[in-house]
Scaffold this active site. Structure first.
Site, PDB file in Angstrom:
ATOM      1  N   CYS A  65       0.931  -1.184  -0.009  1.00 31.63           N
ATOM      2  CA  CYS A  65      -0.023   0.184  -0.010  1.00 31.63           C
ATOM      3  C   CYS A  65       0.981   1.340   0.055  1.00 31.63           C
ATOM      4  O   CYS A  65       1.912   1.225  -0.343  1.00 31.63           O
ATOM      5  CB  CYS A  65      -1.009  -0.123   1.117  1.00 31.63           C
ATOM      6  N   HIS A  98      14.465 -15.151  11.071  1.00 31.41           N
ATOM      7  CA  HIS A  98      14.216 -15.072  12.474  1.00 31.41           C
ATOM      8  C   HIS A  98      12.618 -15.250  12.690  1.00 31.41           C
ATOM      9  O   HIS A  98      12.261 -15.763  13.863  1.00 31.41           O
ATOM     10  CB  HIS A  98      14.703 -13.692  13.259  1.00 31.41           C
TER      11      HIS A  98
HETATM   12  C1  RB5 Z   1      -3.674   5.419   0.933  1.00 34.23           C
HETATM   13  O1  RB5 Z   1      -3.880   6.864   0.782  1.00 34.23           O
HETATM   14  C2  RB5 Z   1      -3.057   5.034   2.095  1.00 34.23           C
HETATM   15  O2  RB5 Z   1      -3.347   5.648   3.328  1.00 34.23           O
HETATM   16  C3  RB5 Z   1      -2.591   3.579   2.076  1.00 34.23           C
HETATM   17  O3  RB5 Z   1      -1.998   3.042   1.040  1.00 34.23           O
HETATM   18  C4  RB5 Z   1      -1.821   3.173   3.309  1.00 34.23           C
HETATM   19  O4  RB5 Z   1      -0.520   3.874   3.370  1.00 34.23           O
HETATM   20  C5  RB5 Z   1      -2.462   3.118   4.764  1.00 34.23           C
HETATM   21  O5  RB5 Z   1      -1.705   2.539   5.597  1.00 34.23           O
END
Ligand code: RB5
Length: 136
Positions: A65, A98
């Site tokens: 993400c 680990h």
């Molecule tokens: C999206 O904007 C962002 O908040 C998400 O990809 C992530 O970084 C959340 O932890």
């Protein structure tokens, strides 16, 4: 080896790059999306990858993400998942040797594709050292 991979919109570009790295390796890839850069909810993509790894349908998983934080927290809600958020090669190796991590999480807003590729290779190549919880 079967690898399940998923990302939200903020990790999509890096996921595309990581899939290219996986294609160079001898692994089967199961891509759970997303396949867009419009805003989506990261738990919707963490869950199928985490379920596949927890059930044994996939051997390992990779989640991306923006920061790797949200998607790793979501994945770690499932019993049997050990998702490690990693942004350097040393930690990638330790997370396997680990911690026996079975999902690797990274953040597209934190690292570039070159380092992500090195991390993925190191993480996949490193074996778990055994059932110790105490390390020198
Ligand atoms: C999206 O904007 C962002 O908040 C998400 O990809 C992530 O970084 C959340 O932890």
């Amino acid at each position: 080896m079967k690898i399940a991979i998923g990302s939200d919109h903020a990790g999509h570009k890096l996921k595309v790059e990581v899939v290219k790295v996986l294609e160079e390796l001898d692994v089967e890839i199961e891509d759970h999306g997303c396949n867009c850069e419009e805003s989506v909810d990261y738990p919707d993509y963490a869950l199928p990858v985490a379920e596949n790894v927890a059930s044994g349908a996939a051997d390992k998983g990779i989640l991306i993400c923006g920061t790797g934080i949200g998607i790793s927290i979501s994945a770690n809600k499932l019993k049997g998942v050990r998702c490690a958020l990693v942004h350097d090669v040393f930690s990638a190796k330790a997370a396997r040797a680990h911690n026996n991590s079975n999902i690797l999480a990274m953040g597209e807003r934190i690292i570039g594709p070159g380092l992500a590729g090195e991390i993925v290779r190191a993480w996949l190549e490193t074996e778990f050292e055994g059932g110790r919880t105490r390390h020198a």
